[in-house]
Design an enzyme around this catalytic site. Structure first.
Site, PDB file in Angstrom:
ATOM      1  N   LYS A 170     121.214   5.528   2.092  1.00  0.00           N
ATOM      2  CA  LYS A 170     120.879   4.392   1.249  1.00  0.00           C
ATOM      3  C   LYS A 170     119.431   4.562   0.781  1.00  0.00           C
ATOM      4  O   LYS A 170     118.499   4.392   1.554  1.00  0.00           O
ATOM      5  CB  LYS A 170     121.019   3.073   2.035  1.00  0.00           C
ATOM      6  CG  LYS A 170     120.983   1.861   1.109  1.00  0.00           C
ATOM      7  CD  LYS A 170     120.412   0.628   1.736  1.00  0.00           C
ATOM      8  CE  LYS A 170     118.938   0.651   1.862  1.00  0.00           C
ATOM      9  NZ  LYS A 170     118.184   0.752   0.594  1.00  0.00           N
ATOM     10  N   GLY A 221     110.112   4.549   6.100  1.00  0.00           N
ATOM     11  CA  GLY A 221     109.695   3.387   5.322  1.00  0.00           C
ATOM     12  C   GLY A 221     108.517   2.714   6.008  1.00  0.00           C
ATOM     13  O   GLY A 221     107.804   3.340   6.801  1.00  0.00           O
ATOM     14  N   SER A 222     108.334   1.444   5.725  1.00  0.00           N
ATOM     15  CA  SER A 222     107.167   0.746   6.250  1.00  0.00           C
ATOM     16  C   SER A 222     107.351   0.395   7.725  1.00  0.00           C
ATOM     17  O   SER A 222     108.480   0.303   8.225  1.00  0.00           O
ATOM     18  CB  SER A 222     106.937  -0.529   5.447  1.00  0.00           C
ATOM     19  OG  SER A 222     108.052  -1.383   5.622  1.00  0.00           O
ATOM     20  N   THR A 225     109.492  -2.863   8.197  1.00  0.00           N
ATOM     21  CA  THR A 225     110.952  -2.688   8.155  1.00  0.00           C
ATOM     22  C   THR A 225     111.416  -1.850   9.348  1.00  0.00           C
ATOM     23  O   THR A 225     112.478  -2.100   9.916  1.00  0.00           O
ATOM     24  CB  THR A 225     111.386  -2.021   6.829  1.00  0.00           C
ATOM     25  OG1 THR A 225     110.771  -2.719   5.753  1.00  0.00           O
ATOM     26  CG2 THR A 225     112.884  -2.054   6.644  1.00  0.00           C
ATOM     27  N   GLU A 243     110.105   7.036  10.833  1.00  0.00           N
ATOM     28  CA  GLU A 243     108.900   7.614  10.224  1.00  0.00           C
ATOM     29  C   GLU A 243     108.289   6.502   9.388  1.00  0.00           C
ATOM     30  O   GLU A 243     108.829   6.120   8.348  1.00  0.00           O
ATOM     31  CB  GLU A 243     109.255   8.826   9.348  1.00  0.00           C
ATOM     32  CG  GLU A 243     109.857  10.001  10.110  1.00  0.00           C
ATOM     33  CD  GLU A 243     108.884  10.686  11.065  1.00  0.00           C
ATOM     34  OE1 GLU A 243     107.674  10.396  11.023  1.00  0.00           O
ATOM     35  OE2 GLU A 243     109.348  11.509  11.867  1.00  0.00           O
ATOM     36  N   CYS A 277     102.739   8.791   2.831  1.00  0.00           N
ATOM     37  CA  CYS A 277     102.514   8.270   4.188  1.00  0.00           C
ATOM     38  C   CYS A 277     101.289   8.917   4.809  1.00  0.00           C
ATOM     39  O   CYS A 277     100.529   8.257   5.512  1.00  0.00           O
ATOM     40  CB  CYS A 277     103.753   8.473   5.049  1.00  0.00           C
ATOM     41  SG  CYS A 277     104.325  10.177   5.103  1.00  0.00           S
TER      42      CYS A 277
HETATM   43  P1  NAD Z   1     110.273  -0.255   2.995  1.00  0.00           P
HETATM   44  O1  NAD Z   1     110.173  -0.371   4.469  1.00  0.00           O
HETATM   45  O2  NAD Z   1     110.040  -1.439   2.164  1.00  0.00           O
HETATM   46  O3  NAD Z   1     111.701   0.291   2.569  1.00  0.00           O
HETATM   47  C1  NAD Z   1     112.218   1.495   3.086  1.00  0.00           C
HETATM   48  C2  NAD Z   1     113.740   1.447   3.010  1.00  0.00           C
HETATM   49  O4  NAD Z   1     114.232   0.463   3.916  1.00  0.00           O
HETATM   50  C3  NAD Z   1     114.313   1.071   1.645  1.00  0.00           C
HETATM   51  O5  NAD Z   1     115.439   1.890   1.383  1.00  0.00           O
HETATM   52  C4  NAD Z   1     114.735  -0.374   1.839  1.00  0.00           C
HETATM   53  O6  NAD Z   1     115.757  -0.788   0.974  1.00  0.00           O
HETATM   54  C5  NAD Z   1     115.223  -0.337   3.265  1.00  0.00           C
HETATM   55  N1  NAD Z   1     115.296  -1.638   3.941  1.00  0.00           N
HETATM   56  C6  NAD Z   1     114.752  -2.816   3.581  1.00  0.00           C
HETATM   57  N2  NAD Z   1     115.045  -3.766   4.497  1.00  0.00           N
HETATM   58  C7  NAD Z   1     115.781  -3.161   5.471  1.00  0.00           C
HETATM   59  C8  NAD Z   1     116.342  -3.598   6.695  1.00  0.00           C
HETATM   60  N3  NAD Z   1     116.219  -4.848   7.130  1.00  0.00           N
HETATM   61  N4  NAD Z   1     117.011  -2.715   7.452  1.00  0.00           N
HETATM   62  C9  NAD Z   1     117.131  -1.412   7.053  1.00  0.00           C
HETATM   63  N5  NAD Z   1     116.606  -0.938   5.893  1.00  0.00           N
HETATM   64  C10 NAD Z   1     115.934  -1.811   5.116  1.00  0.00           C
HETATM   65  O7  NAD Z   1     109.276   0.943   2.626  1.00  0.00           O
HETATM   66  P2  NAD Z   1     108.844   1.425   1.173  1.00  0.00           P
HETATM   67  O8  NAD Z   1     107.927   0.377   0.640  1.00  0.00           O
HETATM   68  O9  NAD Z   1     110.040   1.835   0.390  1.00  0.00           O
HETATM   69  O10 NAD Z   1     108.021   2.747   1.503  1.00  0.00           O
HETATM   70  C11 NAD Z   1     106.666   2.794   1.731  1.00  0.00           C
HETATM   71  C12 NAD Z   1     106.379   2.930   3.213  1.00  0.00           C
HETATM   72  O11 NAD Z   1     107.040   4.095   3.729  1.00  0.00           O
HETATM   73  C13 NAD Z   1     104.924   3.142   3.535  1.00  0.00           C
HETATM   74  O12 NAD Z   1     104.557   2.347   4.636  1.00  0.00           O
HETATM   75  C14 NAD Z   1     104.831   4.626   3.908  1.00  0.00           C
HETATM   76  O13 NAD Z   1     103.747   4.969   4.727  1.00  0.00           O
HETATM   77  C15 NAD Z   1     106.141   4.824   4.566  1.00  0.00           C
HETATM   78  N6  NAD Z   1     106.492   6.247   4.579  1.00  0.00           N
HETATM   79  C16 NAD Z   1     106.459   6.905   5.761  1.00  0.00           C
HETATM   80  C17 NAD Z   1     106.739   8.269   5.807  1.00  0.00           C
HETATM   81  C18 NAD Z   1     106.702   9.014   7.091  1.00  0.00           C
HETATM   82  O14 NAD Z   1     107.242  10.124   7.139  1.00  0.00           O
HETATM   83  N7  NAD Z   1     106.132   8.490   8.150  1.00  0.00           N
HETATM   84  C19 NAD Z   1     107.067   8.935   4.626  1.00  0.00           C
HETATM   85  C20 NAD Z   1     107.103   8.228   3.431  1.00  0.00           C
HETATM   86  C21 NAD Z   1     106.818   6.874   3.422  1.00  0.00           C
END
Ligand code: NAD
Length: 473
Positions: A170, A221-222, A225, A243, A277
């Site tokens: 997803k 992601g963040s 989340t 991650e 990230c």
């Molecule tokens: P986000 O957490 O808003 O979203 C990430 C994903 O999670 C999206 O696909 C979103 O639809 C999904 N999501 C939303 N709510 C959810 C839930 N309740 N359960 C499961 N999935 C859900 O993050 P973003 O804004 O898309 O990305 C930016 C963040 O990602 C930054 O904090 C960045 O540092 C981090 N990031 C980390 C790495 C790493 O390898 N550590 C790499 C890239 C980005």
């Protein structure tokens, strides 16, 4: 965009059961395509298809599975320009960086082609044997963010598939199209159900992670989340890799040329408009070099060509989505109250989500821009006098993803690097992610490992078989 991309469920390309939603080009702020929106029934179908495909895929020879990854890499490589152009349209990054992401994704796929998980003999003495075997887990739910949609996808897909798992992906709702284009290509290579892609408007992630058919969640992601994902995994003690966010510090040592290092740090902070990230998110510079460093990095920021990523010559594209744009603007406004903006600082007065590279000096350590993850083209430059003190300041963060140390004396720089409490610390380089090297976060930047052999093993369950000869007596 004329072409209507589709979901991939059980080997068939499908329209969205819940209609479509707009995908916005961040360089214009306007919708340029429609994305199919999966219904909850389609989520169930995708998990069921992945589950049904699992036994045969797990039983397929690993060499054959690897060969399919190689085919995926070849197919992606054959369409680099098409993928890169779509990536720039949905994500915003300049074309050259988009090409870099797609080519880098082929490297990741190829890095896992020949990987095998062999049994490990832990003891073999007098007929007594202890062997550790590894088996795939089942259906992996892969959830990706919007900054590197293709790279994040393949970093999960390659190790999951080569070890015999199947997957439901997803992608993030603001960058779903390159994942759907990848699905189209995969539908011609992988057996039905091995790889499924559903899209949502931030409403299906929680349902996917909670789904009883899912054995493992691979999430990028963040941190906010990620905590929800971890809580959701707890109900069935699902395997989970997280991650998450970072607030990487770059520590400049006092034996290095201020101008030369400013260039490297500028690039480490501003590539992909800072939406990485492991982008450099805070720079610590010795007091005696501080003015020279600030002057040079501000000069570089002022030289940036900030424009639509599809235009030739653009060095910094837009911020990927409106919500993140608003957050970055808010952090910049807050920084103005507590420090001095020496480059950028005002969003461009045009359509799209453009913030020019912004450098802020003289901020206190408790300023929001220093403490929080900005995830945008904005860098605070902080002064230090004492090396132990600056190490403590770099470590005073809830995050622990990456970081870098810059110095001529490699031994000294490496010693400092060892004291930084993060998953990765680079010395005299930045963003050096390699599919053969494990990548992980400490503290609230993550849990578990992605990439490398260790990351691959996270897609397997270890079983110990402990056997001794039967004794009658
Ligand atoms: P986000 O957490 O808003 O979203 C990430 C994903 O999670 C999206 O696909 C979103 O639809 C999904 N999501 C939303 N709510 C959810 C839930 N309740 N359960 C499961 N999935 C859900 O993050 P973003 O804004 O898309 O990305 C930016 C963040 O990602 C930054 O904090 C960045 O540092 C981090 N990031 C980390 C790495 C790493 O390898 N550590 C790499 C890239 C980005």
């Amino acid at each position: 965009m004329d072409k209507q991309l589709k979901l991939l469920i059980g080997g068939s390309l499908a329209d969205g059961g819940a209609g479509t939603f707009d995908v916005v080009n961040p360089a214009t702020g306007k919708a340029f395509a429609q994305c199919p929106k999966a219904s909850e029934a389609q989520l169930d179908e995708a998990v069921a298809a992945a589950k049904a495909a699992f036994p045969a895929w797990a039983a397929t020879d690993a060499g054959e599975r690897g060969a399919m990854l190689a085919k995926l890499a070849d197919a992606l490589e054959a369409r680099v320009a098409e993928f890169a152009s779509l990536l720039t349209m949905e994500q915003g990054k300049p074309t050259r960086q988009a090409m870099g992401e797609i080519i880098g994704s082929t490297y990741v796929l190829r890095a896992f082609v020949d990987k095998r998980v062999e049994p490990v003999v832990l003891r073999d003495k007098g007929g007594k044997t202890v062997t550790e075997h590894r088996t795939p887990l089942g259906v992996v739910a892969a959830i990706t963010p919007w900054n590197y949609p293709v790279m994040m996808l393949v970093q999960k897909l390659a190790p999951a598939l080569v070890t015999g798992n199947t997957m439901v992906l997803k992608p993030a709702p603001t960058t779903p199209l390159t994942s759907l284009l990848f699905a189209e290509l995969a539908s011609e290579i992988l057996p039905a159900g091995v790889f499924n892609v559903i899209c949502d408007e931030n409403d299906l992630g929680g349902k996917l992670t909670a789904h009883p058919g899912v054995a493992k969640i691979a999430f990028t992601g963040s941190t906010a989340t990620g905590k929800k994902v971890m809580a959701s995994a707890a109900a069935m003690v699902k395997r989970v890799t997280l991650e998450l966010g970072g607030n990487d510090a770059a520590i400049v040592l006092d034996d290095i040329d201020a101008k030369a290092v400013a260039k490297k740090i500028y690039e480490g902070a501003m590539t992909n408009a800072g939406q990485i990230c492991v982008a450099i998110k805070r720079a610590y510079v010795p007091a005696n070099m501080y003015d020279a460093f600030c002057e040079e990095i501000a000069r570089l920021a002022n030289e940036a060509i900030v424009d639509d990523g599809s235009k030739q010559g653009t060095t910094v594209g837009p911020i990927q989505n409106r919500q993140q744009f608003e957050k970055v603007k808010e952090l910049v406004e807050d920084a103005k109250l507590h420090g001095k903006v020496i480059a950028g600082g005002e969003a461009l007065d045009r359509d799209g989500y453009f913030m020019p590279p912004t450098i802020v000096r003289a901020l206190p350590d408790d300023a929001r821009l220093v403490r929080e993850e900005q995830f945008g083209p904005v860098l605070p430059v902080l002064k230090y006098d004492d090396i132990d003190d600056v190490i403590a300041r770099a470590n005073a963060s809830e995050y622990g993803l990456g970081g870098s140390v810059w110095g001529k004396d490699l031994t000294r720089a490496t010693e400092v690097a060892q004291k930084i409490d993060t998953g990765t610390v680079w010395v005299n380089q930045y963003l050096a992610i390699d599919p053969r090297i494990p990548f992980r976060g400490s503290k609230q930047s993550g849990l578990g490992t992605e990439l490398g052999d260790e990351g691959m093993l996270e897609y397997t369950q270890a079983h110990i078989v402990n056997a001794v000869p039967f004794e009658d007596a």
